[in-house]
Write a protein that holds these residues in place. Structure first.
Motif, PDB file in Angstrom:
ATOM      1  N   TYR A   1       6.140   6.483  12.493  1.00  0.00           N
ATOM      2  CA  TYR A   1       4.930   6.452  11.673  1.00  0.00           C
ATOM      3  C   TYR A   1       4.495   5.017  11.386  1.00  0.00           C
ATOM      4  CZ  TYR A   1       4.992  11.482  10.710  1.00  0.00           C
ATOM      5  OH  TYR A   1       4.936  12.844  10.825  1.00  0.00           O
ATOM      6  N   GLN A   2       3.191   4.805  11.407  1.00  0.00           N
ATOM      7  CA  GLN A   2       2.617   3.499  11.094  1.00  0.00           C
ATOM      8  C   GLN A   2       1.610   3.578   9.952  1.00  0.00           C
ATOM      9  OE1 GLN A   2       1.002   1.744  14.683  1.00  0.00           O
ATOM     10  NE2 GLN A   2       2.921   1.954  15.810  1.00  0.00           N
ATOM     11  N   SER A   3       1.406   4.780   9.423  1.00  0.00           N
ATOM     12  CA  SER A   3       0.416   4.930   8.358  1.00  0.00           C
ATOM     13  C   SER A   3       0.830   6.008   7.377  1.00  0.00           C
ATOM     14  CB  SER A   3      -0.962   5.266   8.945  1.00  0.00           C
ATOM     15  OG  SER A   3      -0.922   6.511   9.617  1.00  0.00           O
ATOM     16  N   LEU A   4       0.191   5.985   6.212  1.00  0.00           N
ATOM     17  CA  LEU A   4       0.368   6.977   5.162  1.00  0.00           C
ATOM     18  C   LEU A   4      -0.994   7.576   4.843  1.00  0.00           C
ATOM     19  CD1 LEU A   4       2.560   4.839   2.713  1.00  0.00           C
ATOM     20  CD2 LEU A   4       3.389   6.569   4.329  1.00  0.00           C
TER      21      LEU A   4
ATOM     22  N   MET B   1       0.834  -1.212   0.000  1.00  0.00           N
ATOM     23  CA  MET B   1       0.000   0.000   0.000  1.00  0.00           C
ATOM     24  C   MET B   1       0.865   1.256   0.000  1.00  0.00           C
ATOM     25  SD  MET B   1      -3.152  -1.022  -0.049  1.00  0.00           S
ATOM     26  CE  MET B   1      -4.213   0.227   0.668  1.00  0.00           C
ATOM     27  N   LEU B   2       1.863   1.305  -0.868  1.00  0.00           N
ATOM     28  CA  LEU B   2       2.735   2.471  -0.959  1.00  0.00           C
ATOM     29  C   LEU B   2       2.058   3.589  -1.748  1.00  0.00           C
ATOM     30  CD1 LEU B   2       6.100   0.652  -1.745  1.00  0.00           C
ATOM     31  CD2 LEU B   2       5.460   1.712   0.422  1.00  0.00           C
TER      32      LEU B   2
ATOM     33  N   GLU C   1      -6.464   7.458   5.594  1.00  0.00           N
ATOM     34  CA  GLU C   1      -5.277   6.868   6.195  1.00  0.00           C
ATOM     35  C   GLU C   1      -5.182   5.400   5.807  1.00  0.00           C
ATOM     36  OE1 GLU C   1      -3.157   7.102  10.606  1.00  0.00           O
ATOM     37  OE2 GLU C   1      -5.334   7.254  10.429  1.00  0.00           O
ATOM     38  N   ILE C   2      -3.986   4.975   5.406  1.00  0.00           N
ATOM     39  CA  ILE C   2      -3.739   3.578   5.054  1.00  0.00           C
ATOM     40  C   ILE C   2      -2.506   3.086   5.804  1.00  0.00           C
ATOM     41  CG2 ILE C   2      -4.817   3.726   2.780  1.00  0.00           C
ATOM     42  CD1 ILE C   2      -1.998   3.999   1.572  1.00  0.00           C
TER      43      ILE C   2
ATOM     44  N   HIS D   1      -1.050   3.557  -4.805  1.00  0.00           N
ATOM     45  CA  HIS D   1      -1.664   4.889  -4.844  1.00  0.00           C
ATOM     46  C   HIS D   1      -0.698   5.820  -5.566  1.00  0.00           C
ATOM     47  CE1 HIS D   1      -4.693   3.602  -1.860  1.00  0.00           C
ATOM     48  NE2 HIS D   1      -3.689   2.859  -1.422  1.00  0.00           N
ATOM     49  N   PHE D   2      -1.010   6.102  -6.820  1.00  0.00           N
ATOM     50  CA  PHE D   2      -0.069   6.795  -7.695  1.00  0.00           C
ATOM     51  C   PHE D   2      -0.737   8.002  -8.347  1.00  0.00           C
ATOM     52  CE2 PHE D   2       1.889   7.587 -11.831  1.00  0.00           C
ATOM     53  CZ  PHE D   2       3.220   7.739 -11.454  1.00  0.00           C
ATOM     54  N   GLY D   3       0.003   9.103  -8.436  1.00  0.00           N
ATOM     55  CA  GLY D   3      -0.545  10.293  -9.073  1.00  0.00           C
ATOM     56  C   GLY D   3       0.490  11.066  -9.854  1.00  0.00           C
ATOM     57  N   ILE D   4       0.011  11.845 -10.802  1.00  0.00           N
ATOM     58  CA  ILE D   4       0.830  12.773 -11.580  1.00  0.00           C
ATOM     59  C   ILE D   4       0.520  14.182 -11.088  1.00  0.00           C
ATOM     60  CG2 ILE D   4       1.254  13.761 -13.857  1.00  0.00           C
ATOM     61  CD1 ILE D   4       2.395  10.977 -13.637  1.00  0.00           C
ATOM     62  N   SER D   5       1.556  14.963 -10.870  1.00  0.00           N
ATOM     63  CA  SER D   5       1.376  16.322 -10.336  1.00  0.00           C
ATOM     64  C   SER D   5       2.270  17.276 -11.125  1.00  0.00           C
ATOM     65  CB  SER D   5       1.742  16.353  -8.849  1.00  0.00           C
ATOM     66  OG  SER D   5       3.056  15.826  -8.664  1.00  0.00           O
TER      67      SER D   5
END
Length: 270
Positions: free
Chosen positions: A253-256, A1-2, A266-267, A33-37
């Motif tokens: 940290y334990q989540s992103l 889940m990166l 939150e994942i 979870h991928f995006g273009i910015s």
């Protein structure tokens, strides 16, 4: 889940074939979870937000073409999030908000690249560093971090301590920690999360963004994180992510955070 939310098409083209090179690399590296910015300054629609000679030479996109590209991708079942990386510009909050609200973005990255007309991360301006007081640049840079957070216009702040890129760092450690502290405090009062960016490993500084001490301050104040590579070519998607994950976990940290149409979720951190 990166996650990898900070990526640019500018060295290629606004075409589905080129976009797929990025999404294919993300899939290969198990980035769900991928995006273009793309840089907002490339678009004609942002001329009233940021304009200087360097930027105007690079303003060559239309947002209608950009949005159309994402719709093509979604029609083909490609899971890619639509965003821009906007140069935070003091005094232009209304203009930035109008632009952001005009499009159905999944999230917005706010970054600081300019301090009083000085492009802090640009090789063309590298000589300017030796003409300036480093502490003064840092104060003005972190002034913008604070007001960026206070604006609450952005979901993510890009490469939080980009100002260190060329290894110009104040010798006074207490001064530096004071800048970190006020940045973390402002972010904690906003909706803005911090990216752990691996881009710094590919720059002269040779370090992740942000500094571990700054990230620890953010963690202690409850500021959430995501992971980003700031890839400008497909092969850099997810680059050096083992180091980013290691830093996140070492900090506690334990989540992103992930984003869909402006909604944060939150994942678990793998």
């Amino acid at each position: 889940m990166l996650t990898d939310f900070h990526n640019h098409l500018e060295r290629g083209s606004l075409t589905l074939d080129y976009l797929k090179k990025f999404t294919d690399e993300a899939a290969r590296k198990n980035i769900a979870h991928f995006g273009i910015s793309e840089h907002a300054y490339h678009f004609y629609q942002t001329k009233d937000i940021l304009s200087n000679p360097w930027v105007e030479e690079r303003r060559y996109y239309d947002m209608n073409d950009y949005v159309s590209l994402f719709h093509q991708a979604w029609d083909e079942g490609i899971d890619v999030k639509m965003s821009v990386e906007m140069d935070y510009t003091p005094g232009k909050h209304a203009e930035m908000k109008k632009f952001i609200d005009s499009y159905d973005f999944d999230y917005i990255i706010g970054s600081i690249h300019w301090v009083d007309g000085f492009g802090i991360d640009l090789k063309e301006y590298l000589h300017e560093w030796d003409k300036r007081n480093v502490e003064d640049v840092y104060i003005k840079y972190f002034d913008q971090v604070v007001t960026l957070a206070q604006s609450n216009l952005f979901d993510i702040i890009g490469h939080l301590d980009l100002v260190k890129i060329f290894q110009y760092v104040p010798a006074n450690e207490q001064f530096l920690l004071e800048q970190y502290e006020r940045a973390a405090a402002a972010l904690a009062e906003s909706k803005t999360c911090v990216e752990i960016s691996t881009a710094g490993l590919r720059k002269p500084i040779g370090q992740l963004y942000p500094d571990p001490r700054l990230l620890e301050m953010c963690f202690k104040k409850g500021v959430p994180i995501c992971l980003s590579s700031d890839a400008h070519v497909p092969e850099d998607v997810g680059a050096d992510y083992s180091k980013a994950v290691e830093l996140a976990k070492a900090t506690g940290y334990q989540s992103l955070m992930t984003f869909t149409k402006g909604q944060a979720k939150e994942i678990p951190l793998p």
